[in-house]
Enzyme design. Structure first.
Site, PDB file in Angstrom:
ATOM      1  CE1 TYR A 145       2.259  12.497 -20.557  1.00 38.14           C
ATOM      2  CE2 TYR A 145       2.962  10.268 -19.977  1.00 38.14           C
ATOM      3  CZ  TYR A 145       3.214  11.498 -20.573  1.00 38.14           C
ATOM      4  OH  TYR A 145       4.416  11.721 -21.161  1.00 38.14           O
ATOM      5  CE  LYS A 187       5.549 -13.094  -2.412  1.00 39.87           C
ATOM      6  NZ  LYS A 187       5.070 -14.493  -2.396  1.00 39.87           N
ATOM      7  CG  ASP A 220       2.953 -15.868  -0.206  1.00 38.04           C
ATOM      8  OD1 ASP A 220       3.917 -15.945   0.596  1.00 38.04           O
ATOM      9  OD2 ASP A 220       3.067 -16.138  -1.419  1.00 38.04           O
ATOM     10  CG  ASP A 244      -1.454  -1.506   8.043  1.00 34.39           C
ATOM     11  OD1 ASP A 244      -2.161  -1.667   9.065  1.00 34.39           O
ATOM     12  OD2 ASP A 244      -1.696  -0.653   7.176  1.00 34.39           O
ATOM     13  CG  ASP A 248      -6.297  -4.609  10.545  1.00 38.82           C
ATOM     14  OD1 ASP A 248      -5.707  -4.003  11.462  1.00 38.82           O
ATOM     15  OD2 ASP A 248      -7.105  -4.040   9.783  1.00 38.82           O
TER      16      ASP A 248
END
Ligand code: NAI
Ligand code: MG
Length: 371
Positions: A145, A187, A220, A244, A248
């Site tokens: 859609y 997590k 986190d 990933d 960084d």
């Protein structure tokens, strides 16, 4: 004389500026250690996509297969959607060649200032092992859609026992060669199927490594610990997405994304492995000749190590540290005015023993024996 066949994919933007510096330094290491390289260039890039509609030819992987390793710069161009460049080149190579380990060392080097206060070289030194073939970066899913209020997008995350265990195995073995401490990024409070599965595999494998101290953090709080306690870590193992992000953040903590190297490894050596800096094509500074070539050059050292040339790899790493001890050789991202080629030249000279400056030895620990 030992000889290696290397496929070179400079890619886009600063990839084309830093790859020649990587080659220059590896040639210098070759001269000193009796190695010769046959470099074969491939123009696979966004530029090629714009001309032909494909990042690489349909038989790209077959063309790369005979090489001992792949030396890649970076791909990406603002004119081409990033998912097309990534999925048109890097991901097919990482998957097709079962490069399921993405190894990203993070080290605060002498001469580089961490944006965090009061950290000294030697205190921040860890390695991120990122799962590189499955997890959150899957192409199973779809959209329906499109363009209507009922639009929907679904993307499946894939964790297989085989895929999780092989990357954990690599990480445990790597920890054994270092400070014997492995941290798992999870997590499992929010992501209630795949992450508890990851945790279970981690716990099961830990039973085989009683000599390795383990811990785990939700992603986190783990990002907060990276900033507040970067000295807590030795080896961190993480899924594709978490790895990933951490890889960084880690280099940023260690001073600059421009110095961060990475290796996409097929530990079984059934296929060539690929070595590339963590950074991208940096369109904001491309064409100016000011990119930091260290990420590329350090990736070259990782390539030498993978090819069994530990002494040459170590010489390149030492040369990087020596050159950073000369403030006039720093590029803009680390607070200097040197050009990409100035720093590349300085490192190449240091590899062959010119411009010797005393630095504290900071030897990279060997990678684990690869299966
Ligand atoms: P980026 O890593 O290219 O740049 C981020 C920031 O860091 C920029 O301000 C850049 O100037 C700076 N920077 C990066 N490398 C540097 C170096 N060697 N020396 C000095 N400064 C450096 O990431 P960004 O901007 O998110 O992505 C740009 C393009 O690169 C996009 O098309 C993206 O898809 C692609 N990309 C490709 C990767 C790869 O080929 N493996 C990895 C990451 C991004
Ligand atoms: Mg990234």
């Amino acid at each position: 004389m030992k000889s290696f066949r290397i496929a070179v994919i400079p890619g886009d933007g600063i990839g084309k500026e830093v790859v020649p510096e990587g080659i220059r330094v590896l040639e210098a290491a070759g001269k000193r250690f009796g190695l010769s390289f046959e470099w074969r260039g491939f123009d696979w890039s966004c530029e090629r996509y714009a001309k032909t509609g494909a990042m690489m030819p349909a038989d790209g992987l077959e063309q790369l297969r005979p090489f001992d390793a792949i030396f890649l710069g970076a791909v990406g161009d603002p004119a081409i959607p990033d998912h097309l460049s990534l999925w048109g080149l890097l991901i097919p190579i990482r998957r097709g060649f079962r490069q399921y380990v993405n190894l990203r060392p993070v080290r605060l080097l002498p001469g580089i200032e961490s944006p965090l206060k009061n950290w000294q070289p030697g205190q921040i030194d860890f390695a991120i092992v990122r799962e590189n073939n499955e997890g959150e970066y899957s192409n199973i899913g779809g959209r329906i859609y499109q363009g209507t209020p009922d639009e929907m997008a679904v993307q499946q995350t894939i964790f297989t026992r085989r895929g999780v265990e092989r990357v954990l195995h690599y990480a445990f073995e790597l920890a054994r060669t270092r400070k014997k401490h492995l941290t798992s990024a999870t997590k499992s409070n929010g992501i209630i199927y795949t992450m508890p599965f990851w945790d279970e595999c981690f716990e099961q494998m830990a039973a085989n490594y009683p000599d390795v101290r383990i811990d785990q953090f939700h992603i986190d709080i783990l990002t907060a610990h990276f900033v507040r306690h970067p000295d807590w870590f030795d080896v961190i193992v993480a899924s594709n997405l978490f790895g990933d992000i951490l890889s960084d953040l880690g280099p940023a903590v260690a001073g600059s994304i421009g110095i961060a190297p990475s290796a996409n490894l097929n530990p079984e050596r059934e296929f060539p492995s690929m070595f590339e800096p963590v950074h991208g094509s940096a369109p904001d500074i491309a064409g100016k000749g000011i990119a930091n070539p260290i990420g590329q050059i350090w990736s070259g050292a990782m390539m030498l190590r993978h090819l069994g040339e530990e002494d040459a790899a170590h010489a390149v790493e030492t040369a990087i540290a020596e050159s950073l001890a000369r403030p006039e050789m720093r590029t803009a991202d680390i607070g200097g005015t040197a050009k990409t080629s100035d720093l590349g030249e300085a490192i190449a000279s240091a590899v062959v023993g010119k411009n010797k400056v005393h630095v504290v030895e900071n030897r990279e620990r060997a990678q684990p024996a690869e299966r």
